[in-house]
Write a protein that holds these residues in place. Sequence first.
Motif, mmCIF file in Angstrom:
data_model
loop_
_atom_site.group_PDB
_atom_site.id
_atom_site.type_symbol
_atom_site.label_atom_id
_atom_site.label_comp_id
_atom_site.label_asym_id
_atom_site.label_seq_id
_atom_site.Cartn_x
_atom_site.Cartn_y
_atom_site.Cartn_z
ATOM 1 N N GLU A 386 -6.637 6.038 2.788
ATOM 2 C CA GLU A 386 -6.916 4.696 3.299
ATOM 3 C C GLU A 386 -7.069 4.671 4.813
ATOM 4 O O GLU A 386 -7.351 3.622 5.392
ATOM 5 C CB GLU A 386 -5.822 3.720 2.859
ATOM 6 C CG GLU A 386 -4.480 3.872 3.571
ATOM 7 C CD GLU A 386 -3.608 4.994 2.997
ATOM 8 O OE1 GLU A 386 -4.146 5.857 2.283
ATOM 9 O OE2 GLU A 386 -2.402 4.999 3.284
ATOM 10 N N THR A 560 -11.872 -3.623 -5.614
ATOM 11 C CA THR A 560 -10.991 -3.908 -4.475
ATOM 12 C C THR A 560 -10.306 -2.664 -3.920
ATOM 13 O O THR A 560 -9.578 -2.761 -2.930
ATOM 14 C CB THR A 560 -9.895 -4.903 -4.911
ATOM 15 O OG1 THR A 560 -9.140 -4.324 -5.985
ATOM 16 C CG2 THR A 560 -10.514 -6.214 -5.381
ATOM 17 N N THR A 562 -7.866 -0.915 -5.182
ATOM 18 C CA THR A 562 -6.413 -1.072 -5.317
ATOM 19 C C THR A 562 -5.962 -0.438 -6.638
ATOM 20 O O THR A 562 -6.775 -0.183 -7.529
ATOM 21 C CB THR A 562 -6.000 -2.552 -5.308
ATOM 22 O OG1 THR A 562 -6.707 -3.237 -6.354
ATOM 23 C CG2 THR A 562 -6.326 -3.194 -3.973
ATOM 24 N N TYR A 563 -4.668 -0.195 -6.739
ATOM 25 C CA TYR A 563 -4.091 0.329 -7.966
ATOM 26 C C TYR A 563 -2.683 -0.235 -8.092
ATOM 27 O O TYR A 563 -2.139 -0.820 -7.135
ATOM 28 C CB TYR A 563 -4.054 1.868 -7.944
ATOM 29 C CG TYR A 563 -3.087 2.426 -6.928
ATOM 30 C CD1 TYR A 563 -3.463 2.588 -5.599
ATOM 31 C CD2 TYR A 563 -1.772 2.774 -7.287
ATOM 32 C CE1 TYR A 563 -2.580 3.085 -4.648
ATOM 33 C CE2 TYR A 563 -0.884 3.281 -6.351
ATOM 34 C CZ TYR A 563 -1.287 3.421 -5.032
ATOM 35 O OH TYR A 563 -0.402 3.888 -4.101
ATOM 36 N N THR A 564 -2.090 -0.047 -9.238
ATOM 37 C CA THR A 564 -0.703 -0.466 -9.427
ATOM 38 C C THR A 564 0.114 0.718 -9.934
ATOM 39 O O THR A 564 -0.431 1.671 -10.506
ATOM 40 C CB THR A 564 -0.589 -1.617 -10.443
ATOM 41 O OG1 THR A 564 -0.947 -1.129 -11.747
ATOM 42 C CG2 THR A 564 -1.495 -2.771 -10.049
ATOM 43 N N THR A 598 -5.835 7.308 -8.159
ATOM 44 C CA THR A 598 -5.839 6.372 -7.023
ATOM 45 C C THR A 598 -7.212 6.398 -6.356
ATOM 46 O O THR A 598 -7.988 7.343 -6.555
ATOM 47 C CB THR A 598 -4.772 6.752 -5.981
ATOM 48 O OG1 THR A 598 -4.943 8.127 -5.622
ATOM 49 C CG2 THR A 598 -3.368 6.543 -6.528
ATOM 50 N N PHE A 604 -12.306 3.065 -0.678
ATOM 51 C CA PHE A 604 -11.802 2.189 0.387
ATOM 52 C C PHE A 604 -12.955 1.747 1.291
ATOM 53 O O PHE A 604 -13.018 0.596 1.717
ATOM 54 C CB PHE A 604 -10.725 2.905 1.209
ATOM 55 C CG PHE A 604 -9.386 2.985 0.539
ATOM 56 C CD1 PHE A 604 -8.629 1.832 0.334
ATOM 57 C CD2 PHE A 604 -8.871 4.189 0.089
ATOM 58 C CE1 PHE A 604 -7.380 1.893 -0.301
ATOM 59 C CE2 PHE A 604 -7.634 4.261 -0.535
ATOM 60 C CZ PHE A 604 -6.894 3.111 -0.735
#
Length: 638
Positions: A386, A560, A562-564, A598, A604
């Motif tokens: 990132e 987006t 993003t990940y969780t 990821t 990004f």
Amino acid sequence: MKRAWQSFALASISALVLSGCDDLEAVDDVQRGDGEGAIELAEFPDRPYWGDTHLHTDNSVDAFGFGVRLGPEAALRFASGEEVTATTGAKARLSRPLDFLVIADHSDGLGATRRLYDAPRIGVVAQNDETLLRWYDMMHESPEQSQLAIAELITAAANDTLPAALRDPERQREATTEIWNAQLELLDRYNRPGVFTALAGFEWTLMPDGNNLHRVVMFRDGSDRTSQVLPYPGLGTTAEQLWDYMSAYEENTGGQALAIPHNSNLSNGLMFEMTMPDGSPMTAEYAAKRAEAEPVVEMTQIKGDSETHPFLSPNDEMAGFGVKGWELGNLPLTARSTPDMYAGSYVREALKRGLSLEEQLGVNPYAFGMIGATDSHTAMATGDEENFWGKHTGNEQANTDRANQPQNLGTRQGRFGWHYLAGGYAAAWARGNTRAEIFDAFQRREVYATTGPRMSVRVFGGFGFNESDWDGDWVRKGYTQGVPMGGELADSGEAPNFIISALKDPDGANLDRVQVVKGWLDASGDLREQVYDVVWSDMETRARSGGKVPAVGDTVDRATATYTNDIGAAELRSVWTDPDYAEGQRAFYYVRVLEIPTPRWTLFDAARFGITLSEEALADSVAQERAYTSPIWLNPSA
């Protein structure tokens, strides 16, 4: 012309030294040394210290030409956690500082392109060299033309056709002396035992016919010793001569140095040969010199990952990370790669070859530990997806479409921005943060590589570990009754076992699985390998099927970036015993830890800048980052 070059060099170095005079007076003697006795040390290595041993600044001949205008001091400030202004104007900062840094500018032509750029044009004209003048004009025309000029320069270096002015040894020696001494003073100033370690080093850049045989040389010592030598040139020398240079340094100064091969994936099979460089049978003397000089190899970095290739490891479903693009050929793509070259280009195969050579010679030239690094040419050491600042200034974040663009170091096409990895880091298990402690961790191979995440991985090998050890001081037992990563075991007649612990990066993703990669020499003399899934998240619901552990899942939102952490585990640990042990077997074992999927830096970029990735880039925009520990070797009993 000569006076112009000298005047520039003297003026620039004088300015640098004068600007730092006040600070230099404040440098403590402790900062100037190797750190021994400077801080209180733990009984055993107590944590992994994070660093980069492969960073370039504007003193590197290619980095300046690519456009970077940040020097060693900015590099040290950035690595220490301070904010800097990138060459392209944006503010840049690490989310977490590093613990140590080696600035490894190319020893060949140190500062040369900066001096060429700043020389008066009439002086360049007086050299009567059309190529040199054309490069000079290209460097002044635009950043894009400057990058093309340096691409040509790299190819010329590979083909030994550099202009004479860039090969004048006396002129270069004068400049190198001034730059090196100034840098050593700067390193001492930023070296703060217990807080941040600044190590001296350089990159030795041998590249026959474009085949990458580069090494980073890293010193243990302060400027009282390192100022007694100059960085050793790569052009016109050999690896054996580099090792001799290192031995002479140690003998003459009492210091220590080691060399770290890197980008074996771009060597077209030359980095890990079974023979001497001239094709004759390898000698025990050569193998011993290499083993002593090169205890560690750079496994992963921006220009790809060198663990293994799917062609070499067809049964390893996780093989091939960071291979795309880089498998095409050598560094400047002046020669294409063919599958028969891969065995000499990838680290796992080299570890296997080392077993065979040791059986023949009594010495293993390829018994190395593993680290990651950046090889960034922006003076900013970051391996964070990132927070990726590019391989060089031409693909810093100001170039928002960098993922889709051709990004060839040479003059031929074939590689694109998305082929670049974000880079890697080296983790060193040490008793404290000093030059001596960090270097010694490298020397005993108690280090590991990651592709960016700062996951904590620990492994001990021995013969008596069991699950109940987790209830006690398992680290003490590991050190007192076994060996840590990088160590060697003597065959005891029973299967070795390993106590393995992996913790997620506290600011990163959960873990998918822990694997042990074993290589061995079987009774027939054949080299073999096997990857074992040792422990994984949600084992109760992810039972093996067809001998394989089901995929962990994928929470990445491509829109987006993003990940969780709804899948995976924060911690995985196991005591594992080799099920295929055979008495008398010569073998190695290293641990590979995989995160859940990821976003890569490319995703990004897509979310941050609103760009559309090419179909290939989008398909490769999610990855399972990983760590590779140094191996533990099992040797036949004497």
